[in-house]
Motif scaffolding. Structure first.
Motif, PDB file in Angstrom:
ATOM      1  N   GLU A 198       0.817  -1.213   0.000  1.00  0.00           N
ATOM      2  CA  GLU A 198       0.000   0.000   0.000  1.00  0.00           C
ATOM      3  C   GLU A 198       0.851   1.264   0.000  1.00  0.00           C
ATOM      4  O   GLU A 198       0.538   2.248   0.667  1.00  0.00           O
ATOM      5  CB  GLU A 198      -0.926   0.013   1.218  1.00  0.00           C
ATOM      6  CG  GLU A 198      -1.971  -1.082   1.208  1.00  0.00           C
ATOM      7  CD  GLU A 198      -3.032  -0.842   2.258  1.00  0.00           C
ATOM      8  OE1 GLU A 198      -4.104  -0.341   1.898  1.00  0.00           O
ATOM      9  OE2 GLU A 198      -2.776  -1.133   3.434  1.00  0.00           O
ATOM     10  N   GLY A 199       1.948   1.240  -0.743  1.00  0.00           N
ATOM     11  CA  GLY A 199       2.788   2.428  -0.826  1.00  0.00           C
ATOM     12  C   GLY A 199       3.341   2.809   0.532  1.00  0.00           C
ATOM     13  O   GLY A 199       3.955   1.985   1.220  1.00  0.00           O
ATOM     14  N   PRO A 200       3.134   4.054   0.970  1.00  0.00           N
ATOM     15  CA  PRO A 200       3.709   4.491   2.254  1.00  0.00           C
ATOM     16  C   PRO A 200       2.975   3.967   3.485  1.00  0.00           C
ATOM     17  O   PRO A 200       3.471   4.106   4.597  1.00  0.00           O
ATOM     18  CB  PRO A 200       3.586   6.022   2.177  1.00  0.00           C
ATOM     19  CG  PRO A 200       2.400   6.248   1.296  1.00  0.00           C
ATOM     20  CD  PRO A 200       2.463   5.155   0.259  1.00  0.00           C
ATOM     21  N   LEU A 201       1.810   3.363   3.319  1.00  0.00           N
ATOM     22  CA  LEU A 201       1.066   2.862   4.469  1.00  0.00           C
ATOM     23  C   LEU A 201       1.730   1.609   5.029  1.00  0.00           C
ATOM     24  O   LEU A 201       2.145   0.724   4.283  1.00  0.00           O
ATOM     25  CB  LEU A 201      -0.379   2.543   4.090  1.00  0.00           C
ATOM     26  CG  LEU A 201      -1.278   3.727   3.738  1.00  0.00           C
ATOM     27  CD1 LEU A 201      -2.668   3.235   3.366  1.00  0.00           C
ATOM     28  CD2 LEU A 201      -1.359   4.709   4.895  1.00  0.00           C
ATOM     29  N   ARG A 202       1.802   1.511   6.358  1.00  0.00           N
ATOM     30  CA  ARG A 202       2.379   0.356   7.022  1.00  0.00           C
ATOM     31  C   ARG A 202       1.381  -0.179   8.050  1.00  0.00           C
ATOM     32  O   ARG A 202       1.051   0.513   9.018  1.00  0.00           O
ATOM     33  CB  ARG A 202       3.685   0.737   7.745  1.00  0.00           C
ATOM     34  CG  ARG A 202       4.767   1.284   6.823  1.00  0.00           C
ATOM     35  CD  ARG A 202       5.402   0.172   5.985  1.00  0.00           C
ATOM     36  NE  ARG A 202       6.560   0.664   5.251  1.00  0.00           N
ATOM     37  CZ  ARG A 202       6.515   1.163   4.024  1.00  0.00           C
ATOM     38  NH1 ARG A 202       5.353   1.249   3.395  1.00  0.00           N
ATOM     39  NH2 ARG A 202       7.612   1.573   3.420  1.00  0.00           N
TER      40      ARG A 202
END
Length: 225
Positions: A134-138
Motif C-alpha cells: 500500500e505504498g507508504p502505508l504500514r
C-alpha cells in the motif's frame, strides 16, 4: 467500555469501499469488537443498498429499450448460475488465535486473514508488519510487554491504533480492547502499559521522537515506522 470509534465519514467511506486496505481492515476489526458500530454499519449498508437498487431500477428501464446481444447473453448466464444447486452445509469458522505473553488471543477475522511478517524486537516493544502493498502505508501487529512504553513522539503523518488485547494509557487517557485511536501531527503522546497490550497499527509516515535520547532515533525514523 469502548470509548473511541471511527468517525462517521470513515464509516461511510468503508461501506462505499473507498478506503485503503489497511484502514478498511482496522474498521472491520473494530466493528467486530463494537456492537454500537455494528449497528451503525448495518444502517449505512441498508441505506446504500436502497439507493443502489433505486438507481439500478431507473437504469434498467432505460437499458431494456436498448438491450444488446451481450446484455442478453449475460442475463442468460446469470439465469444459468442461479439455477445451480446450492449446498446448504454450514462450515464452522475456526477462530484464528495469536499467542503472546503466555496466552492466546482471538484475532478479529479481518486481521487474521492477513499474512504477517516476522517480528522485530526493541526492548519491550515488538512489531511485525502485515504483507500489504500500500505504498507508504504500514500495517503492523504491535506487542508491548508489561511495563513497556514508546518514548514521547508525534507524527509526520497519521497513526491509527486499534487495541486488540490488554490496555495502555497516554496523556489523553486509558484504552481498552476495541478502542480505535487516530492521531496526527497535532498530538504528542507517550503510550505505556502496565499489563502489556497487543495492537493493530497503521501509519503513513515516520514517527518523530521529541525528548532525550529517543531523538537519536529520528534519523532512521523512516526505517522503523
Amino acid at each position: 467500555m469502548i470509548k473511541y470509534h471511527p468517525s462517521k465519514q470513515l464509516m461511510q467511506k468503508h461501506v462505499a469501499g473507498e478506503l485503503p486496505v489497511g484502514l478498511s481492515v482496522a474498521i472491520a476489526a473494530h466493528i467486530e469488537l463494537c456492537g454500537a458500530c455494528k449497528l451503525e454499519l448495518d444502517a449505512l449498508e441498508s441505506k446504500q443498498a436502497e439507493a443502489a437498487f433505486t438507481n439500478s431500477g431507473s437504469y434498467s428501464e432505460e437499458a431494456a429499450e436498448s438491450s444488446t446481444e451481450e446484455d442478453l447473453a449475460f442475463e442468460a448466464m446469470m439465469n444459468d448460475i442461479t439455477q445451480l444447486d446450492m449446498s446448504s452445509e454450514m462450515v464452522p469458522r475456526v477462530p484464528q488465535m495469536f499467542d503472546y505473553q503466555d496466552k492466546s488471543v482471538q484475532l478479529p477475522r479481518a486481521i487474521a486473514a492477513l499474512k504477517l511478517g516476522s517480528f522485530i524486537n526493541a526492548g519491550k516493544v515488538s512489531r511485525a508488519r502485515f504483507e500489504l502493498d500500500e505504498g507508504p502505508l504500514r500495517s503492523s501487529l504491535l506487542h508491548i510487554k508489561p511495563g513497556g512504553e514508546i518514548p514521547e513522539h508525534t507524527h509526520t503523518g497519521f497513526e491509527l491504533t486499534l487495541l486488540l488485547d490488554g490496555s495502555f494509557e497516554d496523556e489523553s487517557g486509558s484504552y481498552v480492547p476495541g478502542d480505535f485511536i487516530m492521531l496526527d501531527g497535532r498530538h504528542n503522546h507517550t503510550p505505556k502499559t502496565e499489563e502489556g497490550c497487543l495492537c493493530f497499527t497503521l501509519v503513513d509516515s515516520a514517527l518523530h521522537f521529541n525528548k532525550g535520547l529517543s531523538k537519536l532515533l529520528n534519523p532512521i525514523g523512516n526505517l522503523i515506522y
